[in-house]
Enzyme design. Structure first.
Site, mmCIF file in Angstrom:
data_model
loop_
_atom_site.group_PDB
_atom_site.id
_atom_site.type_symbol
_atom_site.label_atom_id
_atom_site.label_comp_id
_atom_site.label_asym_id
_atom_site.label_seq_id
_atom_site.Cartn_x
_atom_site.Cartn_y
_atom_site.Cartn_z
ATOM 1 N N HIS A 252 0.311 8.015 3.695
ATOM 2 C CA HIS A 252 0.691 7.316 4.763
ATOM 3 C C HIS A 252 2.221 7.515 5.014
ATOM 4 C CE1 HIS A 252 -3.031 5.402 4.798
ATOM 5 N NE2 HIS A 252 -2.979 4.811 3.837
ATOM 6 N N ASP B 29 1.037 -1.107 0.056
ATOM 7 C CA ASP B 29 -0.039 0.028 -0.194
ATOM 8 C C ASP B 29 0.836 1.249 0.050
ATOM 9 O OD1 ASP B 29 -1.626 1.911 0.230
ATOM 10 O OD2 ASP B 29 -2.946 0.813 1.714
#
Length: 288
Positions: free
Chosen positions: A193, A188
């Site tokens: 993030h 991911d």
């Protein structure tokens, strides 16, 4: 309108092949915080290849493929700004235990596009099957801010009644400062993030932890605390992502044991018990 619901739903299913090795399983487990203390026999079930068991939430990262949020945005008829996208919820059904090493065919398609007024919600279903039959089915609920209001179907509510009474167990789990950087190596790579500038553009003060990392950390806490570390007793796992987690925070995980399931609520301790996971249930097989 950037989301053409009719076009997206008419798109055919996408199929592919994935494979994974014990090293992939170990990396996933480390990404969700396994391995501390490093010599604890309970932790070695997740980190040492000679004792390895697969936590069922590994299904969300198996094959190092893009997660449901990213995959759902590559469907014809969906053209949106990634900074407006959040993972709204995840549902996982296990058909049998996930092997430590394996191959599977995966089939994904959008099954619904809902109009929530101020947002659109895309539902992406993925089925995985190995040589011996189905392995798992997952649904990702993808929340796209600012893309609702076209008069479409609102869709069902995934809210559950709040569990009554005091929780049976409460545990806390620390989120490492570098946890998101490690977890993203499972596949991911959403910049939300890791990239501070992108995170600010998305409306956050700094990069946030992956919802699926919190999802995995929570399932591990349930398995270790109430299921004796037996990953095979998990039959399914549903969660709604109610808020973000920042690396360096502490998760407080409350568990209520019920018939056939464990109800769970997760909050961020340092932000006044801000809700993180709500409407969450781990479906289990209790031993007699």
């Amino acid at each position: 309108m950037p989301i053409d619901a009719a076009k997206a739903l008419a798109a055919g299913p996408r199929t592919g092949e994935i494979s994974w090795t014990p090293r992939d399983v170990q990396l996933y487990h480390l990404g969700i915080g396994a391995g501390s203390p490093a010599t604890d026999p309970g932790e070695l079930r997740y980190t040492l290849e000679s004792r390895l068991h697969v936590l069922p939430s590994f299904a969300t990262a198996a094959g190092a493929r893009p997660p449901g949020v990213i995959s759902g945005l590559s469907v014809p008829g969906v053209e949106v700004d990634l900074a407006r996208v959040l993972h709204g919820g995840q549902r996982l059904t296990l058909h049998r235990p996930i092997p430590v090493q394996g191959r599977a065919s995966v089939t994904s398609r959008l099954t619904a596009v809902y109009d929530k007024g101020r947002a659109a919600v895309l539902v992406l279903r993925t089925d995985a099957a190995g040589e011996d039959g189905p392995l798992w089915t997952e649904e990702a609920w993808i929340h796209v801010r600012g893309e609702g209001g076209w008069g479409g179907e609102r869709g069902p509510s995934i809210r559950l009644d709040a569990p009554a009474g005091e929780p049976d167990r409460v545990v806390e789990r620390a989120v490492r400062d570098d946890q998101a950087l490690l977890y993203r190596l499972t596949g991911d790579l959403n910049p939300l993030h890791a990239d501070p500038e992108f995170a600010r553009r998305a409306g956050f003060e700094r990069p946030v932890l992956h919802g699926l990392c919190t999802y995995g950390m929570t399932l591990k806490a349930v398995v270790d605390t109430l299921l004796g570390g037996d990953v095979t007793r998990v039959r399914g796992y549903d969660a709604r992502f109610a808020g973000v987690v920042y690396p360096g925070e502490t998760l407080r995980i409350r568990m209520w044991r019920r018939e056939g399931e464990v109800r769970v609520a997760v909050s961020a301790v340092e932000r006044g018990e801000a809700p993180v996971l709500t409407d969450t249930a781990v479906h289990v097989q209790w031993h007699p």
